[in-house]
Design a protein around this motif. Structure first.
Motif, PDB file in Angstrom:
ATOM      1  N   GLY A 122       0.816  -1.206   0.000  1.00 42.70           N
ATOM      2  CA  GLY A 122       0.000   0.000   0.000  1.00 42.70           C
ATOM      3  C   GLY A 122       0.852   1.260   0.000  1.00 42.70           C
ATOM      4  O   GLY A 122       0.539   2.245  -0.679  1.00 42.70           O
ATOM      5  N   LYS A 123       1.957   1.231   0.749  1.00 39.37           N
ATOM      6  CA  LYS A 123       2.858   2.386   0.803  1.00 39.37           C
ATOM      7  C   LYS A 123       3.469   2.651  -0.569  1.00 39.37           C
ATOM      8  O   LYS A 123       3.579   3.804  -1.014  1.00 39.37           O
ATOM      9  CB  LYS A 123       3.958   2.120   1.828  1.00 39.37           C
ATOM     10  CG  LYS A 123       4.929   3.274   2.018  1.00 39.37           C
ATOM     11  CD  LYS A 123       6.134   2.879   2.852  1.00 39.37           C
ATOM     12  CE  LYS A 123       5.727   2.384   4.234  1.00 39.37           C
ATOM     13  NZ  LYS A 123       6.930   2.027   5.044  1.00 39.37           N
ATOM     14  N   ILE A 124       3.854   1.584  -1.264  1.00 37.98           N
ATOM     15  CA  ILE A 124       4.439   1.723  -2.594  1.00 37.98           C
ATOM     16  C   ILE A 124       3.434   2.344  -3.567  1.00 37.98           C
ATOM     17  O   ILE A 124       3.767   3.242  -4.345  1.00 37.98           O
ATOM     18  CB  ILE A 124       4.917   0.358  -3.109  1.00 37.98           C
ATOM     19  CG1 ILE A 124       6.120  -0.115  -2.296  1.00 37.98           C
ATOM     20  CG2 ILE A 124       5.272   0.412  -4.595  1.00 37.98           C
ATOM     21  CD1 ILE A 124       6.475  -1.565  -2.511  1.00 37.98           C
ATOM     22  N   LEU A 125       2.186   1.877  -3.520  1.00 37.92           N
ATOM     23  CA  LEU A 125       1.161   2.431  -4.404  1.00 37.92           C
ATOM     24  C   LEU A 125       0.914   3.904  -4.107  1.00 37.92           C
ATOM     25  O   LEU A 125       0.780   4.725  -5.015  1.00 37.92           O
ATOM     26  CB  LEU A 125      -0.140   1.634  -4.260  1.00 37.92           C
ATOM     27  CG  LEU A 125      -0.128   0.220  -4.849  1.00 37.92           C
ATOM     28  CD1 LEU A 125      -1.405  -0.526  -4.477  1.00 37.92           C
ATOM     29  CD2 LEU A 125       0.028   0.276  -6.366  1.00 37.92           C
ATOM     30  N   THR A 126       0.861   4.246  -2.818  1.00 42.20           N
ATOM     31  CA  THR A 126       0.634   5.646  -2.437  1.00 42.20           C
ATOM     32  C   THR A 126       1.767   6.530  -2.933  1.00 42.20           C
ATOM     33  O   THR A 126       1.534   7.613  -3.489  1.00 42.20           O
ATOM     34  CB  THR A 126       0.504   5.766  -0.906  1.00 42.20           C
ATOM     35  OG1 THR A 126      -0.618   4.990  -0.468  1.00 42.20           O
ATOM     36  CG2 THR A 126       0.279   7.215  -0.504  1.00 42.20           C
ATOM     37  N   GLU A 127       2.996   6.066  -2.755  1.00 47.11           N
ATOM     38  CA  GLU A 127       4.144   6.858  -3.196  1.00 47.11           C
ATOM     39  C   GLU A 127       4.253   6.920  -4.716  1.00 47.11           C
ATOM     40  O   GLU A 127       4.978   7.771  -5.250  1.00 47.11           O
ATOM     41  CB  GLU A 127       5.422   6.284  -2.597  1.00 47.11           C
ATOM     42  CG  GLU A 127       5.506   6.435  -1.087  1.00 47.11           C
ATOM     43  CD  GLU A 127       6.814   5.933  -0.499  1.00 47.11           C
ATOM     44  OE1 GLU A 127       7.642   5.399  -1.281  1.00 47.11           O
ATOM     45  OE2 GLU A 127       7.019   6.073   0.716  1.00 47.11           O
ATOM     46  N   SER A 128       3.516   6.029  -5.406  1.00 46.02           N
ATOM     47  CA  SER A 128       3.525   6.022  -6.870  1.00 46.02           C
ATOM     48  C   SER A 128       2.390   6.858  -7.459  1.00 46.02           C
ATOM     49  O   SER A 128       2.218   6.888  -8.677  1.00 46.02           O
ATOM     50  CB  SER A 128       3.428   4.580  -7.390  1.00 46.02           C
ATOM     51  OG  SER A 128       4.520   3.813  -6.929  1.00 46.02           O
ATOM     52  N   GLY A 129       1.607   7.499  -6.595  1.00 46.25           N
ATOM     53  CA  GLY A 129       0.564   8.398  -7.074  1.00 46.25           C
ATOM     54  C   GLY A 129      -0.851   7.911  -6.891  1.00 46.25           C
ATOM     55  O   GLY A 129      -1.800   8.629  -7.204  1.00 46.25           O
ATOM     56  N   TYR A 130      -1.035   6.691  -6.388  1.00 46.17           N
ATOM     57  CA  TYR A 130      -2.375   6.174  -6.108  1.00 46.17           C
ATOM     58  C   TYR A 130      -2.744   6.620  -4.688  1.00 46.17           C
ATOM     59  O   TYR A 130      -2.381   5.968  -3.708  1.00 46.17           O
ATOM     60  CB  TYR A 130      -2.406   4.652  -6.244  1.00 46.17           C
ATOM     61  CG  TYR A 130      -2.144   4.184  -7.659  1.00 46.17           C
ATOM     62  CD1 TYR A 130      -3.187   4.006  -8.561  1.00 46.17           C
ATOM     63  CD2 TYR A 130      -0.839   3.937  -8.093  1.00 46.17           C
ATOM     64  CE1 TYR A 130      -2.934   3.584  -9.861  1.00 46.17           C
ATOM     65  CE2 TYR A 130      -0.585   3.523  -9.389  1.00 46.17           C
ATOM     66  CZ  TYR A 130      -1.641   3.338 -10.273  1.00 46.17           C
ATOM     67  OH  TYR A 130      -1.386   2.930 -11.565  1.00 46.17           O
ATOM     68  N   GLU A 131      -3.461   7.722  -4.608  1.00 38.79           N
ATOM     69  CA  GLU A 131      -3.609   8.417  -3.331  1.00 38.79           C
ATOM     70  C   GLU A 131      -4.660   7.813  -2.408  1.00 38.79           C
ATOM     71  O   GLU A 131      -4.667   8.090  -1.218  1.00 38.79           O
ATOM     72  CB  GLU A 131      -3.934   9.890  -3.584  1.00 38.79           C
ATOM     73  CG  GLU A 131      -2.814  10.623  -4.312  1.00 38.79           C
ATOM     74  CD  GLU A 131      -3.157  12.070  -4.596  1.00 38.79           C
ATOM     75  OE1 GLU A 131      -4.299  12.466  -4.295  1.00 38.79           O
ATOM     76  OE2 GLU A 131      -2.286  12.798  -5.111  1.00 38.79           O
ATOM     77  N   ASN A 132      -5.551   7.009  -2.934  1.00 38.67           N
ATOM     78  CA  ASN A 132      -6.653   6.473  -2.125  1.00 38.67           C
ATOM     79  C   ASN A 132      -6.538   4.953  -2.051  1.00 38.67           C
ATOM     80  O   ASN A 132      -7.205   4.219  -2.777  1.00 38.67           O
ATOM     81  CB  ASN A 132      -7.995   6.892  -2.730  1.00 38.67           C
ATOM     82  CG  ASN A 132      -9.148   6.698  -1.754  1.00 38.67           C
ATOM     83  OD1 ASN A 132      -8.964   6.181  -0.654  1.00 38.67           O
ATOM     84  ND2 ASN A 132     -10.328   7.100  -2.158  1.00 38.67           N
ATOM     85  N   VAL A 133      -5.646   4.473  -1.186  1.00 36.86           N
ATOM     86  CA  VAL A 133      -5.418   3.030  -1.010  1.00 36.86           C
ATOM     87  C   VAL A 133      -5.969   2.621   0.351  1.00 36.86           C
ATOM     88  O   VAL A 133      -5.603   3.187   1.376  1.00 36.86           O
ATOM     89  CB  VAL A 133      -3.915   2.694  -1.100  1.00 36.86           C
ATOM     90  CG1 VAL A 133      -3.694   1.194  -0.894  1.00 36.86           C
ATOM     91  CG2 VAL A 133      -3.347   3.136  -2.444  1.00 36.86           C
ATOM     92  N   ILE A 134      -6.856   1.639   0.348  1.00 39.45           N
ATOM     93  CA  ILE A 134      -7.547   1.213   1.571  1.00 39.45           C
ATOM     94  C   ILE A 134      -7.145  -0.218   1.900  1.00 39.45           C
ATOM     95  O   ILE A 134      -7.273  -1.123   1.080  1.00 39.45           O
ATOM     96  CB  ILE A 134      -9.078   1.295   1.392  1.00 39.45           C
ATOM     97  CG1 ILE A 134      -9.491   2.711   0.981  1.00 39.45           C
ATOM     98  CG2 ILE A 134      -9.800   0.878   2.667  1.00 39.45           C
ATOM     99  CD1 ILE A 134     -10.936   2.822   0.537  1.00 39.45           C
ATOM    100  N   ILE A 135      -6.631  -0.433   3.123  1.00 37.71           N
ATOM    101  CA  ILE A 135      -6.234  -1.766   3.581  1.00 37.71           C
ATOM    102  C   ILE A 135      -7.383  -2.378   4.372  1.00 37.71           C
ATOM    103  O   ILE A 135      -7.920  -1.772   5.296  1.00 37.71           O
ATOM    104  CB  ILE A 135      -4.984  -1.708   4.476  1.00 37.71           C
ATOM    105  CG1 ILE A 135      -3.850  -0.933   3.788  1.00 37.71           C
ATOM    106  CG2 ILE A 135      -4.528  -3.109   4.859  1.00 37.71           C
ATOM    107  CD1 ILE A 135      -3.215  -1.636   2.637  1.00 37.71           C
TER     108      ILE A 135
END
Length: 289
Positions: free
Chosen positions: A39-52
């Motif tokens: 999730g951290k990788i996706l967020t840092e790649s520009g996917y701002e709304n990641v829900i675990i």
């Protein structure tokens, strides 16, 4: 100018829509920690709304949740649990038919554990378990069947005591309610390094303890992988940037740091993962009671 605005709008929609990550384990376990790194990788790649989301229950709840939001959801979990579900529920490779399995990048080490006043060695535990019914804490999933396989092949009498997650297993080990557990090493690595829990033997030679097969004196392998499943109908499969991140996770510095910290094995994607899951399913069929 018009084309530019259309491209900008499409880009905005791609990044703003939520990505749901459903996890097959309860909070605090190794897979949960791994999912948070993804999730951290996706967020840092520009996917701002990641829900675990932690589904637990050996994977089926997480699987069903993923499929209910198939357009923008992924499942992160222990893929050997798919084999367990195939066998227990008599569904022939059900998950494989409905999801694209992105080959795993992490292979966890599985260990036999005891508390500080428990068994002195893995040899002592095995000898005891050959002559006595031996309660052994496990976190669920396919691990009870793995103990059945060990009993079948090596003449031991381990009795799986199934918990809802590694944290509960650890609590009972530390409080000496349990003298035996079989689980992934990640959740116990810090306790082992601090000396509060003893690792008697491991499935692989990467943490400096005896190897399970050496004590059993016969070949023994427990195939376990952490990986990612994406529903066949998901639009994420057509998101080139997202898919590039997924298949190259094993190269990512965040994942490299995570596996180093937890003594895990990092590898490139395995193109034969579906075949391996099917083989494990066929093996487990022998141990269903």
């Amino acid at each position: 100018m018009k084309k530019f605005l259309i491209l900008l709008l499409l880009s905005f929609n791609c990044y703003s829509e939520p990505i749901n990550i459903f996890v097959t384990s309860t909070p605090g376990g190794g897979i949960d920690l791994f999912a948070r790194e993804v999730g951290k990788i996706l967020t840092e790649s520009g996917y701002e709304n990641v829900i675990i989301n932690q589904g637990g229950a050996g994977g089926d709840i997480a699987y069903n949740s993923t499929m209910s939001k198939e357009n923008n959801s992924i499942l992160v979990g222990a893929l050997q649990n798919f084999a367990f579900s195939h066998v227990i529920n008599k569904r022939e490779n059900f998950h494989i038919k409905t999801m694209k399995i992105i080959a795993p990048v992490v292979e966890p080490t599985f260990v036999f554990l005891t508390n500080k006043s428990g068994f002195n060695s893995f040899s002592d535990m095995i000898q005891y378990a050959k002559n006595n019914i031996t309660p052994c804490g496990v976190p669920g999933g396919g691990i009870p069947l793995e103990l059945e396989k060990i009993n079948y092949e090596y003449g031991t009498k381990f009795e799986a005591i199934v918990y809802k997650g590694s944290n509960q297993v650890k609590m009972d080990l530390l409080s000496k309610v349990l003298n035996c557990a079989f689980d992934g090493y990640t959740a116990y690595s810090q306790d082992y390094k601090l000396g509060s829990i003893k690792v008697l033997a491991a499935s692989k030679n990467n943490i400096g303890t005896p190897i399970i097969r050496d004590t059993l004196k016969r070949n023994y392998t427990y195939y376990a992988w952490w990986g990612i499943g994406i529903p066949n109908g998901s639009k994420l499969l057509n998101d080139d940037k997202f898919m590039n991140i997924m298949v190259n996770l094993y190269k990512n510095d965040i994942i490299k740091s995570f596996v180093t910290q937890h003594d895990l094995t990092l590898d490139k994607p395995n193109p034969n993962i579906n075949t391996h899951i099917t083989e494990i399913s066929d093996t487990y069929k022998k141990f269903i009671k």
